[in-house]
Design a protein around this motif. Structure first.
Motif, PDB file in Angstrom:
ATOM      1  N   THR A  26       1.990   1.652  -3.924  1.00 53.36           N
ATOM      2  CA  THR A  26       0.744   2.320  -3.545  1.00 53.36           C
ATOM      3  C   THR A  26       0.351   1.937  -2.135  1.00 53.36           C
ATOM      4  OG1 THR A  26       0.007   2.201  -5.831  1.00 53.36           O
ATOM      5  CG2 THR A  26      -1.670   2.661  -4.172  1.00 53.36           C
ATOM      6  N   PHE A  28      -2.033   1.107   1.046  1.00 49.47           N
ATOM      7  CA  PHE A  28      -3.349   0.497   1.092  1.00 49.47           C
ATOM      8  C   PHE A  28      -4.037   0.752   2.428  1.00 49.47           C
ATOM      9  CE2 PHE A  28      -0.907  -2.045  -1.920  1.00 49.47           C
ATOM     10  CZ  PHE A  28      -1.717  -1.963  -3.025  1.00 49.47           C
ATOM     11  N   SER A  30      -6.859   1.702   4.141  1.00 47.04           N
ATOM     12  CA  SER A  30      -8.253   2.020   3.842  1.00 47.04           C
ATOM     13  C   SER A  30      -8.864   2.821   4.970  1.00 47.04           C
ATOM     14  CB  SER A  30      -9.059   0.730   3.644  1.00 47.04           C
ATOM     15  OG  SER A  30      -9.235   0.065   4.868  1.00 47.04           O
ATOM     16  N   LEU A 188      -5.808  -7.230   2.613  1.00 48.52           N
ATOM     17  CA  LEU A 188      -5.055  -7.227   1.360  1.00 48.52           C
ATOM     18  C   LEU A 188      -5.317  -8.490   0.547  1.00 48.52           C
ATOM     19  CD1 LEU A 188      -1.693  -5.872   2.779  1.00 48.52           C
ATOM     20  CD2 LEU A 188      -3.198  -4.649   1.196  1.00 48.52           C
ATOM     21  N   ALA A 191      -8.675  -8.314  -1.037  1.00 45.24           N
ATOM     22  CA  ALA A 191      -8.666  -7.316  -2.119  1.00 45.24           C
ATOM     23  C   ALA A 191      -7.970  -7.815  -3.378  1.00 45.24           C
ATOM     24  CB  ALA A 191      -7.998  -6.035  -1.629  1.00 45.24           C
ATOM     25  N   GLU A 193      -4.659  -8.407  -3.764  1.00 43.72           N
ATOM     26  CA  GLU A 193      -3.372  -7.752  -3.981  1.00 43.72           C
ATOM     27  C   GLU A 193      -2.299  -8.690  -4.511  1.00 43.72           C
ATOM     28  OE1 GLU A 193      -2.248  -4.643  -4.018  1.00 43.72           O
ATOM     29  OE2 GLU A 193      -4.344  -4.112  -3.867  1.00 43.72           O
ATOM     30  N   ILE A 194      -2.377  -9.969  -4.172  1.00 45.67           N
ATOM     31  CA  ILE A 194      -1.343 -10.896  -4.641  1.00 45.67           C
ATOM     32  C   ILE A 194      -1.940 -11.971  -5.556  1.00 45.67           C
ATOM     33  CG2 ILE A 194       0.160 -10.502  -2.659  1.00 45.67           C
ATOM     34  CD1 ILE A 194      -0.835 -13.212  -1.531  1.00 45.67           C
ATOM     35  N   ILE A 343       2.536 -11.727   0.511  1.00 44.49           N
ATOM     36  CA  ILE A 343       2.315 -10.927   1.718  1.00 44.49           C
ATOM     37  C   ILE A 343       3.111 -11.606   2.818  1.00 44.49           C
ATOM     38  CG2 ILE A 343       0.668 -10.088   3.430  1.00 44.49           C
ATOM     39  CD1 ILE A 343      -1.493 -10.223   1.248  1.00 44.49           C
ATOM     40  N   VAL A 352       4.339  -6.291   1.432  1.00 41.17           N
ATOM     41  CA  VAL A 352       3.670  -6.782   0.224  1.00 41.17           C
ATOM     42  C   VAL A 352       4.645  -6.627  -0.937  1.00 41.17           C
ATOM     43  CG1 VAL A 352       1.626  -6.637  -1.232  1.00 41.17           C
ATOM     44  CG2 VAL A 352       1.493  -5.925   1.164  1.00 41.17           C
ATOM     45  N   TYR A 354       5.404  -7.682  -5.151  1.00 39.87           N
ATOM     46  CA  TYR A 354       4.653  -7.992  -6.365  1.00 39.87           C
ATOM     47  C   TYR A 354       5.549  -8.623  -7.423  1.00 39.87           C
ATOM     48  CZ  TYR A 354       1.378  -4.757  -4.186  1.00 39.87           C
ATOM     49  OH  TYR A 354       0.528  -4.127  -3.308  1.00 39.87           O
ATOM     50  N   LYS A 398       5.897  -3.882  -9.216  1.00 38.20           N
ATOM     51  CA  LYS A 398       5.694  -2.662  -8.437  1.00 38.20           C
ATOM     52  C   LYS A 398       6.599  -2.747  -7.222  1.00 38.20           C
ATOM     53  CE  LYS A 398       1.199  -3.091  -7.834  1.00 38.20           C
ATOM     54  NZ  LYS A 398      -0.191  -2.763  -7.426  1.00 38.20           N
TER      55      LYS A 398
END
Length: 466
Positions: A26, A28, A30, A188, A191, A193-194, A343, A352, A354, A398
């Motif tokens: 996805t 990111f 923004s 990130l 947010a 993310e990790i 990251i 990034v 996952y 992901k």
């Protein structure tokens, strides 16, 4: 705005966004990040009146002085008013580049006395940073100071005090903190993310003589052409040594080694991304692996710092590394490791990745289960499958996502743009004296740890060794 400019800007914004490496990934990008990118473009399209012109002087016109001046002059409304260097031939070179009418001097105090200079770029040896900064602030000059902010930790306190009292713009030159890539990494991380951050691995490796600071020494080097007496004015007196003058980063008397030159980038970047105030414990070790050229600072060095839990971030460990004879060929990487991914910042680009642990605890495989009686194994397996669904037993990976900076992007230019915007518009700089000190002090503490062979304790709130 012309259509061509609009097209360039749209292309820039697209490049700031994420490029997925897998269909499950996805992006990111923004809306806020797009606005910030657009603002950066518009900055460079501004025009300035004579009243808005910032006239600069350069103190120290060596390698970094050349690069800094070249970047500063790309910004509209910035003019060169003078250059100072104690090596005579660099002043000759300056007038070859900018004309015989350019003001040049071997005395930085003479340059600071000029009323037509608004700001100075201080690009000297580390050992001179503190004294020149204090003198420049006393003369009412705005300051762009090359990293590290100071040569010794204790020099930083009066520098911070003087910068605050002066009311002048003071920015330290660790340009990565102005990078769109680092800003994206920060976004990130915040947010989630990790997941929760727990470790940062940072490396800046090289594999060349120039990278190891063995710069070409000119054939006219002498005590007279280099003004050796002035060069050693703030150090113990010593016999002239051309290596110490031109390879000064490799000598603790004048420079701060790999810690002050490169750890500092990794520290300032990590602090910017995490909003950290600094570590609480510091340890560093090193060795001489290849560049046995008389230097007294190691060419391979590693550091470990422990960052305490704070309002800004969870507790995490920072591992630093510089290797000047690295078979990687050289790299500059900061990797933020969290509970659910990583990251990786490669210069200004972001990857990034996952890896989220299964919700269910482990069962089977490299486990003790196979050592139990067969009936027990079957019974426990049935109970496990009844309690945890297939989905709960699996990881939820992901695809990686990459965020690329625009082609030709320069964080160095953004850093200088930030500096001159602060002078003209009163904006805050990205790396003020306190930020610069919070990055420099732990870096310099690594040198102390290396030479004293001990772990140092640091108070990140009071900003002092304990």
């Amino acid at each position: 705005m012309k259509n061509n400019d609009q097209n360039k800007r749209r292309k820039f914004l697209r490049q700031i966004g994420a490029t997925t490496l897998a269909s499950a990934a996805t992006p990111f990008a923004s809306f806020a990040a797009q606005e910030k990118a657009e603002e950066r473009i518009l900055r460079y399209n501004r025009t300035f009146s004579n009243n808005d012109t910032v006239r600069i002087g350069v103190i120290g016109y060596g390698v970094q002085g050349h690069f800094d001046l070249r970047t500063a002059l790309q910004i509209p409304g910035v003019e060169l008013a003078g250059i100072c260097d104690i090596y005579k031939s660099r002043l000759t070179r300056a007038q070859e580049e900018f004309g015989k009418d350019l003001f040049v001097t071997r005395s930085y105090k003479e340059l600071l006395a000029k009323d037509d200079i608004d700001a100075v770029l201080i690009c000297t040896t580390d050992v001179w940073h503190s004294q020149i900064t204090l003198d420049a602030l006393a003369k009412g000059k705005h300051i762009y100071l090359e990293k590290p902010m100071m040569h010794k930790i204790e020099e930083g306190y009066p520098m911070m005090k003087a910068a605050e009292k002066s009311g002048k713009v003071f920015q330290v030159g660790s340009q990565r903190v102005s990078s769109v890539g680092y800003a994206k990494a920060k976004e990130l991380l915040v947010a989630g993310e990790i997941g929760d951050l727990n470790m940062v691995q940072a490396a800046w490796d090289r594999q060349s003589s120039i990278g190891a600071w063995e710069y070409t020494i000119p054939d006219d080097a002498s005590p007279e052409t280099t003004d050796w007496d002035t060069f050693t004015e703030v150090t113990d007196k010593m016999e002239f040594d051309a290596k110490k003058f031109f390879w000064w980063r490799a000598y603790k008397e004048f420079g701060t080694g790999v810690a002050g030159d490169l750890y500092i980038h990794l520290l300032s970047g990590t602090h910017f991304i995490t909003n950290s105030k600094g570590p609480e414990s510091i340890y560093s070790t090193g060795q001489f692996s290849y560049w046995n050229d008389g230097r007294n600072m190691p060419d391979v060095m590693s550091g470990v710092m422990q960052y305490p839990k704070s309002e800004e971030h969870p507790a995490f460990q920072l591992n630093l590394r510089v290797n000047f004879i690295s078979g990687t060929g050289g790299q500059e990487v900061i990797q933020l490791i969290g509970s659910e991914g990583t990251i990786t910042i490669d210069r200004n680009d972001i990857i990034v990745s996952y890896s989220k642990m299964p919700e269910a605890p482990g069962f089977g495989g490299y486990d003790s289960v196979f050592t139990f009686p067969e009936a027990m194994q079957e019974r426990m397996k049935t109970e496990y499958n009844a309690k945890w669904t297939e989905a709960q037993q699996k990881r939820h990976p992901k695809g990686d996502v990459i965020h690329k900076a625009p082609e030709g992007y320069s964080d160095h230019l953004d850093h200088f743009t930030n500096f001159f915007d602060a002078i003209r518009d009163g904006k805050e700089v990205v790396e003020d004296a306190e930020f610069g000190f919070r990055a420099a002090a732990p870096a310099l503490a690594c040198n102390t740890s290396y030479f004293d062979k001990k772990i140092l304790q640091w108070d990140p709130i009071k900003m002092k060794l304990v």
